[in-house]
Design an enzyme around this catalytic site. Structure first.
Site, PDB file in Angstrom:
ATOM      1  N   ASN A   7     -23.037  13.891 -40.007  1.00  0.00           N
ATOM      2  CA  ASN A   7     -23.302  15.478 -40.518  1.00  0.00           C
ATOM      3  C   ASN A   7     -24.984  15.342 -40.101  1.00  0.00           C
ATOM      4  OD1 ASN A   7     -23.661  17.789 -41.553  1.00  0.00           O
ATOM      5  ND2 ASN A   7     -21.744  17.876 -42.548  1.00  0.00           N
ATOM      6  N   ARG A  91     -20.776  15.730 -36.526  1.00  0.00           N
ATOM      7  CA  ARG A  91     -20.784  17.200 -36.797  1.00  0.00           C
ATOM      8  C   ARG A  91     -21.493  17.958 -35.599  1.00  0.00           C
ATOM      9  NH1 ARG A  91     -21.690  21.406 -41.676  1.00  0.00           N
ATOM     10  NH2 ARG A  91     -20.741  22.827 -40.564  1.00  0.00           N
ATOM     11  N   HIS A 181     -15.532  26.401 -39.702  1.00  0.00           N
ATOM     12  CA  HIS A 181     -14.686  25.351 -40.350  1.00  0.00           C
ATOM     13  C   HIS A 181     -13.521  24.931 -39.452  1.00  0.00           C
ATOM     14  CE1 HIS A 181     -15.996  27.809 -44.067  1.00  0.00           C
ATOM     15  NE2 HIS A 181     -16.355  26.689 -43.894  1.00  0.00           N
TER      16      HIS A 181
END
Ligand code: ADP
Length: 399
Positions: A7, A91, A181
């Site tokens: 990430n 991500r 999300h």
């Protein structure tokens, strides 16, 4: 199969190495202050103390190289060589309308991530730098997969994702609801079905991801059909410091009243609003509850607003799906704050939601918190976005 989950932010990079045989985390950590003086890598092998490695990281490639060295190190490493790492899952915040699911990264995917820079100027450029740094440090033999925060919500019908603005703004400037999300909503929806011993395709689920940033989603038959965040993560319920939905005319009104630029107003809505702005105390729910307990009215108001808005979305999404079988609470607040869970469900008995006060008195673990006779089941499921990224990555590299 061991999968590295990355990430990447503009000056930070978080990672986890996950063994998919038992889904255990072999090591995790983060690089801080990349490209700034005082770069630091904090590396934690499972069950051991955190090792701090202070070494200059002028760029993300150097940061990744240090992470790979740490993973293979003979003292604090967890693999004997890099060959043990089968794939990398990244991500990526924004996939626009390009990606409805996770994808194996190639040049076309990188171009599409670039095409979304405008939509997520703080995140997508950093995510792409992380991808290119991994390619450089690990070579082309290791497959890299992109997992997008927006992808899960790409199943929303047009009447849910369109705004009532001139159609040109959608066609030419991509103005629509995207939602965020997604990795978390997908994980908890699938996990709750697994816990219940049911197929996600047979359930109508409201997932409430309540953390610093909060969003709620309607997941019908395993697909997101609506979600509270919008064109950006500023929309939906009020959050730690973000306003959530407001009348857009407030922006120009405040601009004039406070002699601010439009950017300054948006900055206020992002950073000085939400429960922090209303209470004037904190964005952290622990502080707010302590203040409310000792009689602070604005802290109580912020909590009441949050609970009311969560409840309103649960009702709205039950209507959107023509019913609800399960409500799932997750993330920092959803996993840890029984008062918010209880309050958000209180008054929903008419639609078959009954919380069990004893079962609800828990935190941080998977639990059923509704009564035995509650028609709608209510669960707490701790989110695990890294595991979801690793699971998607495994599925893609295995074809
Ligand atoms: P992020 O969106 O940054 O990932 P988190 O999901 O970690 O946020 O949620 C952070 C919020 O969760 C904190 O601001 C706090 O309000 C709340 N929180 C975390 N732990 C607890 C706890 N033990 N009790 C009450 N609230 C908590």
């Amino acid at each position: 199969m061991k999968i590295l989950v990355i990430n990447a932010g503009s000056s930070s990079l978080k990672y986890q190495l996950i063994d998919m045989a038992d889904q255990s985390v072999l090591a995790k950590g983060q690089c801080e202050r990349i490209g700034i003086d005082g770069s630091l890598l904090k590396h934690t092998p499972a069950g051991k103390d955190t090792v701090k490695i202070e070494e200059a990281m002028p760029n993300h490639t150097k940061a990744i190289t240090l992470v790979l060295d740490a993973l293979c190190n003979k003292d604090h490493g967890v693999v004997s060589s890099l060959e043990e790492i089968s794939a990398v899952g990244h991500r990526v915040v924004h996939g626009g309308e390009f990606f409805k699911s996770s994808v194996l990264i190639d040049d076309g995917v990188k171009e599409a991530i670039k095409a979304c820079f405008d939509l997520a100027p703080l995140h997508n450029p950093a995510n792409l730098i992380g991808i290119e740094a991994c390619e450089e440090a690990m070579g082309s033999g290791v497959p890299q997969v992109a997992v997008f925060d927006t992808a899960f919500h790409q199943t929303m019908p047009d009447y849910a994702y369109m705004y009532g603005v001139p159609y040109d703004a959608y066609e030419n400037y991509k103005v629509r609801r995207y939602g965020f999300h997604g990795t978390s909503h997908k994980y908890v929806a699938n996990r709750v079905a697994e816990i219940m011993g049911k197929k996600v395709e047979d359930l109508k689920i409201v997932t409430a991801h309540l953390g610093n940033g909060s969003s709620i989603a309607a997941v019908d038959c395993g697909k997101s059909v609506d979600t509270s965040m919008g064109f950006t993560p500023l929309a939906g319920i009020l959050m730690g410091t973000r306003s959530g939905d407001i009348d857009p005319a407030i922006i120009t009104y405040l601009k004039d009243k406070y002699s601010m630029t439009a950017e300054e107003v948006i900055n206020t809505l992002n950073k000085e609003s939400g429960v922090y702005g209303v209470s004037g105390i904190s964005s952290d729910f622990r502080d707010l509850m302590a203040a409310a307990d000792s009689g602070n009215k604005r802290a109580q108001l912020a909590l009441d607003m949050f609970i009311y808005q969560v409840k309103r979305y649960i009702g709205a999404y039950a209507a959107a799906m023509g019913g609800v079988d399960v409500i799932v609470f997750t993330a920092g607040i959803g996993e840890n704050t029984k008062e918010i869970r209880f309050g958000s469900c209180e008054g929903l008995e008419f639609m078959g939601v009954k919380i069990d006060a004893v079962k609800n008195d828990m935190r941080g673990e998977e639990a059923l918190i509704s009564t035995d006779d509650s028609k709608v089941k209510v669960y707490v499921v701790p989110t695990n976005e890294e595991l979801m990224i690793a699971m998607d990555t495994k599925a893609i590299v295995e074809g």
